[in-house]
Design a protein around this motif. Structure first.
Motif, short mmCIF file in Angstrom:
data_model
loop_
_atom_site.label_atom_id
_atom_site.label_comp_id
_atom_site.label_asym_id
_atom_site.label_seq_id
_atom_site.Cartn_x
_atom_site.Cartn_y
_atom_site.Cartn_z
N THR A 1 0.82 -1.22 0.00
CA THR A 1 0.00 0.00 0.00
C THR A 1 0.86 1.26 0.00
O THR A 1 0.36 2.35 -0.30
N THR A 2 2.16 1.11 0.31
CA THR A 2 3.04 2.28 0.27
C THR A 2 3.27 2.73 -1.17
O THR A 2 3.77 3.82 -1.42
N LEU A 3 2.91 1.84 -2.12
CA LEU A 3 3.04 2.23 -3.52
C LEU A 3 1.95 3.21 -3.92
O LEU A 3 2.00 3.81 -4.99
N PHE A 4 0.97 3.37 -3.03
CA PHE A 4 -0.11 4.32 -3.31
C PHE A 4 0.49 5.72 -3.43
O PHE A 4 1.12 6.21 -2.49
N PRO A 5 0.32 6.37 -4.58
CA PRO A 5 1.08 7.58 -4.85
C PRO A 5 0.64 8.80 -4.04
O PRO A 5 1.44 9.69 -3.78
N ASP A 6 -0.64 8.87 -3.62
CA ASP A 6 -1.14 10.07 -2.93
C ASP A 6 -1.60 9.71 -1.53
O ASP A 6 -1.27 8.68 -0.99
N LYS A 7 -2.38 10.65 -0.95
CA LYS A 7 -3.10 10.35 0.28
C LYS A 7 -4.51 9.94 -0.13
O LYS A 7 -4.91 10.11 -1.27
N LEU A 8 -5.25 9.42 0.86
CA LEU A 8 -6.57 8.92 0.52
C LEU A 8 -7.59 9.39 1.54
O LEU A 8 -7.32 9.42 2.75
N LEU A 9 -8.76 9.79 1.09
CA LEU A 9 -9.84 10.12 2.01
C LEU A 9 -11.05 9.26 1.71
O LEU A 9 -11.21 8.73 0.61
N GLU A 10 -11.87 9.12 2.76
CA GLU A 10 -13.05 8.28 2.62
C GLU A 10 -14.28 9.13 2.93
O GLU A 10 -14.28 9.91 3.87
N ILE A 11 -15.31 9.02 2.13
CA ILE A 11 -16.55 9.76 2.35
C ILE A 11 -17.66 8.77 2.65
O ILE A 11 -17.82 7.77 1.93
N TYR B 1 -6.01 12.30 -2.76
CA TYR B 1 -5.76 13.74 -2.80
C TYR B 1 -4.29 13.99 -2.53
O TYR B 1 -3.60 13.14 -1.94
N SER B 2 -3.81 15.18 -2.92
CA SER B 2 -2.38 15.41 -2.81
C SER B 2 -2.01 16.21 -1.55
O SER B 2 -0.99 15.93 -0.94
#
Lengths: 319, 403
Positions: free
Chosen positions: A228-238, A270-271
């Motif tokens: 999961t560290t390969l995930f390029p950005d941050k992530l939000l959940e709605i 999101y960045s």
């Protein structure tokens, strides 16, 4: 030169290329499975998982690249290589009109297992898989989970060093899936190398190593906890009661935004904080918006849309 | 490496004997086919329905009628009062043949100048018509001869010459009409008498001719159909892949999939032959080992066809229809029903590549004529060549697919 330590690599695929007519099924695919390691291939249908596995079993010839099973080239010494492999195809492929024990006996016969060994192994496998009470039942009369266990037993009766399992738990109930994976873990502890493909992300986390495949390429690789560290950005959940409406509004307002729906939740990469606030202000006040750790599926989706950040698994491993 | 082949064969038999439908196909269907074909597919004509109008009403005409009716070939369905009635009998299909003996038949016969009768045959089924015509003509001729003899013996004075003035026309041009003119030798009607004898099938039983052909069909069905289906079934089940990832070589796989059907085909041949000999009293003049050898060569062809079809079919239905397609041509052009000599020259040339043609010829030869190895060789060799070509093609395609 691709060996790690002293043990031979159970399976080594190097720079495989395969096309079906104009369709390129595999692009320069490389992977390796160590003895005792469970390597999971994840990816959607048509991503090349089955093609890679069929090449590893010798059912398909690659256009280019090489295959080694414990250092043996299956296209030069097919018999020796085949004796080392246990293969479970995607579809149930045993004789439905033969009983559990007749199927086991037939496959042990094909590999010339001695009678003594067969009886001993059959007993052990039956206990192990808890198929014991169904020895004389026709394969066609078994439940989905039992069928898959029988197929696994048939693939194991000749004590292979490498197991290749193509979506073994597809269509199997959750309890049987859990059981099946417990069996796989035990086999790995006995030193068998296992290459398994699965469409279930939760199963991917049970592997020692994950290979993400998309359009014939490996787009990401790593241990389940690291990948999961390969995930390029941050992530939000709605989270919201009317998630469909929110998704529609967000996509209308920000067409470039990647909005993924997971049940009643939305995942949006999101960045920076500024972008986080922008998104938050775009949804109603009652809606919960929280930053979360990306999961395997988020990672897959992110890597899928940027197929060029391929982490080269082989070169990392061999240094 | 024989062991894996034996395991494959054992598995195949296990599956075959467990399958109800398969057991039926192998043990029951052949006997039923043999029974039905042997009784139904006969070219012997019996009970030809005949309608007769006798205007003569003399000893000679009555003798002629009883000669016809008392033979097995004819069944008198109507004695017509007038020619119109005869025509009606033909039209309504109440009779296959009508015979009109005109007034003066007996007198004409006695003159020695020949008497005429009108024979009309329903030509709508040409093969029955021709045969019925032949039988009737033969009986009429023979009977006329006998009557004439009795006239001569009785030294009846020959009455004055009269030209027959009868109108022979039944007012129907569509019918085959013939009027055999009986012209006897007055001095000695039996001056030349051929003594005929038919060899190998003295009573010309069509059954003796058909049954060997049916045996060929039976083993063709068993070997070509079942081999093709057995391989395609494994393809459908996905088990063919399981076999291909095992250390089995393509040769072992092919042997394991074909040998069970060689065994079954021989079993079938033995059962059907025994049945044919005991039940239908079919003579088996030739040698059984030679029959077995020729059957083996023929199996090379059918198993090759089965395998070849399995490499181009993905489902059992496809395999079945493909085999069926070729089988129909094979049967129709084999000389089983229709002699090859009667076919157009171009078709005759095509039958050169029809393996059924050779095997039917061989098996009839061995059964009925006691053909020896040298006798069957001209048929055995082309069959062997066809077999080798088909089987090698099948193996090549099979290996390519399993590679």
């Amino acid at each position: 030169m691709f060996q790690t330590g002293k043990t031979k690599v159970a399976l080594l695929l190097e720079a495989l290329e395969k096309s079906y007519g104009k369709i390129k099924a595999l692009h320069h695919l490389s992977l390796s499975v160590e003895p005792g390691q469970i390597v999971g291939l994840i990816g959607p249908d048509g991503s090349g998982k089955t093609t890679a596995m069929r090449i590893a079993t010798g059912l398909l010839t690659p256009d280019n690249g090489s295959v080694r099973i414990l250092d043996i080239d299956p296209f030069i010494r097919p018999r020796q290589a085949k004796e080392l492999i246990g293969y479970m195809p995607q579809r149930f492929s045993l004789y439905p009109d033969l009983t559990v024990s007749e199927n086991l006996r037939f496959f042990s016969d094909l590999y010339l297992v001695t009678k003594h060994d067969r009886i001993e192994r059959q007993e052990r496998l039956m206990k192990f898989s808890r198929l014991g009470p169904f020895t004389n039942r026709r394969a066609s009369k078994l439940s989905g989970g039992m069928k898959q266990k029988l197929a696994l037993m048939c693939a194991l009766i000749h004590t292979p060093s490498l197991l290749i399992l193509d979506e073994p738990t597809t269509g199997v109930d959750p309890v049987s899936r859990q059981e099946f994976w417990n069996i796989l873990r035990e086999l790995a502890e006995q030193g068998i190398g296992i290459l398994v493909s699965t469409p279930y992300m939760d199963e991917a986390s049970l592997c020692d190593n994950i290979l993400m495949m998309y359009e014939g390429r490996i787009i990401g690789t790593g241990k389940p906890e690291d990948i999961t560290t390969l995930f390029p950005d941050k992530l939000l959940e709605i989270r919201d009661i009317d998630i469909t409406e929110i998704k529609r509004k967000l996509q209308m307002k920000y067409p470039t935004l990647s909005v993924q729906r997971f049940g009643d939740k939305l995942h949006i990469p999101y960045s920076d904080e500024e972008q986080f606030e922008t998104i938050k202000s775009a949804v109603p006040d009652r809606t919960q918006v929280n930053p979360i750790k990306p999961g395997i599926e988020d990672t897959f989706v992110a890597l899928m849309s940027k197929p060029n950040i391929t982490a080269d698994y082989i070169s990392e491993e061999s240094g | 490496m024989i062991a894996p082949v034996l395991y494959l064969i054992r598995k195949e038999f296990l599956q075959i004997f467990r399958d109800h439908a398969m057991r039926g196909i192998i043990f029951v269907v052949p006997l039923i086919q043999l029974m039905i074909f042997s009784y139904a597919v006969t070219t012997d004509l019996k009970d030809i329905r005949i309608a007769i109008l006798d205007n003569d009403k003399t000893i000679a005409s009555r003798n002629l009628i009883s000669a016809l009716v008392e033979s097995d070939y004819f069944k008198l369905v109507s004695t017509a009062p007038n020619p119109k009635h005869l025509r009606h009998n033909l039209l309504t299909s109440d009779a296959d043949v009508t015979l009109w003996i005109p007034l003066g038949f007996s007198e004409d016969l006695a003159t020695g100048n020949g008497a005429q009768v009108a024979l009309n045959v329903d030509g709508s089924n040409s093969s029955i018509a021709l045969r019925a015509l032949g039988y009737t003509e033969a009986v009429v001729r023979l009977q006329a001869m006998k009557s004439l003899e009795s006239f001569i013996q009785a030294s009846i004075t020959i009455p004055s010459n009269q030209t027959p003035s009868t109108n022979w026309d039944l007012q129907d041009e569509d019918q085959i009409a013939t009027s055999p003119r009986i012209v006897p030798q007055i001095m000695n009607p039996r001056l030349i008498e051929p003594v005929m004898r038919f060899f190998y099938n003295p009573t010309l039983e069509s059954r003796y001719y058909m049954i060997p052909g049916i045996l060929v069909l039976l083993i063709t069905l068993i070997s070509a159909f079942l081999t093709g289906m057995a391989v395609v079934k494994e393809k459908e089940l996905g088990t063919l892949e399981q076999l291909m990832v095992s250390p089995l070589t393509p040769a072992q796989l092919i042997a394991g999939k074909t040998i069970p059907f060689v065994v079954l085909a021989y079993f079938e041949l033995a059962v059907a032959t025994t049945f044919a000999i005991l039940w239908f009293k079919l003579p088996l003049v030739g040698s059984i080992p030679l029959l077995a050898l020729c059957a083996l060569v023929y199996l090379l062809v059918t198993l090759g066809v089965g395998l070849l079809v399995s490499t181009i079919s993905n489902t059992q239905q496809q395999a079945m229809f493909t085999v069926w397609f070729f089988l129909i041509f094979g049967i129709l052009m084999s000389g089983f029903f229709f002699p090859i000599e009667n076919m157009p020259v171009i078709i005759q040339k095509i039958t050169v590549i029809n393996p059924l043609r050779y095997f039917i010829e061989i098996i009839r030869g061995i059964f009925l004529r006691g053909a020896t190895f040298d006798d069957v060789l001209p048929n055995l060799l082309p069959m062997l060549v066809i077999g080798l070509v088909i089987f090698s093609a099948a193996i090549m395609r099979f290996r390519k697919r399993t590679k």
